[in-house]
Design a protein around this motif. Structure first.
Motif, mmCIF file in Angstrom:
data_model
loop_
_atom_site.group_PDB
_atom_site.id
_atom_site.type_symbol
_atom_site.label_atom_id
_atom_site.label_comp_id
_atom_site.label_asym_id
_atom_site.label_seq_id
_atom_site.Cartn_x
_atom_site.Cartn_y
_atom_site.Cartn_z
ATOM 1 N N ALA A 157 0.381 4.355 -0.143
ATOM 2 C CA ALA A 157 -0.025 5.510 0.657
ATOM 3 C C ALA A 157 0.364 5.339 2.127
ATOM 4 O O ALA A 157 0.370 6.307 2.877
ATOM 5 C CB ALA A 157 -1.523 5.744 0.535
ATOM 6 N N TYR B 147 5.095 1.401 1.917
ATOM 7 C CA TYR B 147 5.860 2.010 0.819
ATOM 8 C C TYR B 147 7.355 1.785 1.028
ATOM 9 O O TYR B 147 8.077 1.469 0.086
ATOM 10 C CB TYR B 147 5.527 3.506 0.721
ATOM 11 N N LEU C 291 2.419 4.260 -10.510
ATOM 12 C CA LEU C 291 2.501 4.084 -9.061
ATOM 13 C C LEU C 291 2.845 5.367 -8.318
ATOM 14 O O LEU C 291 2.437 5.534 -7.164
ATOM 15 C CB LEU C 291 3.525 3.003 -8.733
ATOM 16 N N GLU D 92 0.864 -1.176 0.000
ATOM 17 C CA GLU D 92 0.000 0.000 0.000
ATOM 18 C C GLU D 92 0.905 1.231 0.000
ATOM 19 O O GLU D 92 1.498 1.574 1.018
ATOM 20 C CB GLU D 92 -0.912 -0.013 1.227
ATOM 21 N N CYS E 290 0.173 7.073 -6.470
ATOM 22 C CA CYS E 290 -0.414 6.383 -5.316
ATOM 23 C C CYS E 290 0.355 6.627 -4.022
ATOM 24 O O CYS E 290 -0.113 6.256 -2.946
ATOM 25 C CB CYS E 290 -0.461 4.878 -5.583
#
Length: 185
Positions: A39, A44, A122, A37, A125
């Motif tokens: 975010a 990350y 990406l 994920e 995101c």
């Protein structure tokens, strides 16, 4: 499935075959990385760490074969900087598992250059305030089509052994990224 560079695929049967043969390996990488994920800072960071384990080794491999490759721009330092900005250690890279065969480097480069396309998607995101220089290292105007043209020409002008080496290089590189994602977090 229509992919980026569709016109090149029609001209270059070698490129079409490479995409066909490496598709499952590519899909496995996408699936392995889909659990991150972007975010979420921790997730990350795990995503970047998984990439860093492979990217450094792959770029070192390409550097040793640079004379036989089209011009390319490394991104490992951008990735390391992103990790450092997040306060994360730069992981040790995977021991290289790429064969020293004529053509393998083109397959490795195919995967790394293709990942720039994914980075473009990406990067949107990633949570605001998190570093994303690695993902923002997009192709410059015309680079991707030019690379595909060179790769297609290389494949179409190569014998079966060299074409196989390109495919094996791509599949092996996808596998290294997949394994790193599965190992992470």
């Amino acid at each position: 499935m229509k992919t980026v560079g569709g016109a090149d695929e029609q001209k270059n049967s070698g490129l079409t075959e490479l995409r066909h043969v490496s598709r499952k390996a590519h899909e496995a990488v996408d699936e392995a990385f889909s659990r991150f994920e972007l975010a979420d800072p921790q997730s990350y960071g795990d995503f970047l760490t998984a990439h860093a384990r492979v990217l450094g080794a792959a770029e070192a491999y390409l550097s040793r074969h640079a004379v036989s490759l089209p011009v390319w721009r490394p991104r490992a330092e951008l990735l390391k900087d992103d990790l450092r900005q997040m306060g994360l250690p730069v992981p040790a890279v995977h021991a290289e598992c790429l064969p020293e065969r004529d053509g393998t480097a083109m397959g490795v480069l195919y995967v790394l250059e293709g990942s720039r396309l994914g980075g473009r998607v990406l990067s949107g995101c990633v949570a605001e305030g998190l570093p994303r220089a690695y993902l923002l290292a997009f192709h410059r105007k015309g680079e991707w089509p030019a690379f595909l043209e060179k790769l297609g020409q290389y494949l179409d002008e190569s014998d079966a052994v060299r074409r196989q080496a390109v495919t094996e290089g791509a599949v092996a590189t996808f596998a290294l990224f997949r394994k790193s994602a599965e190992r992470q977090g």
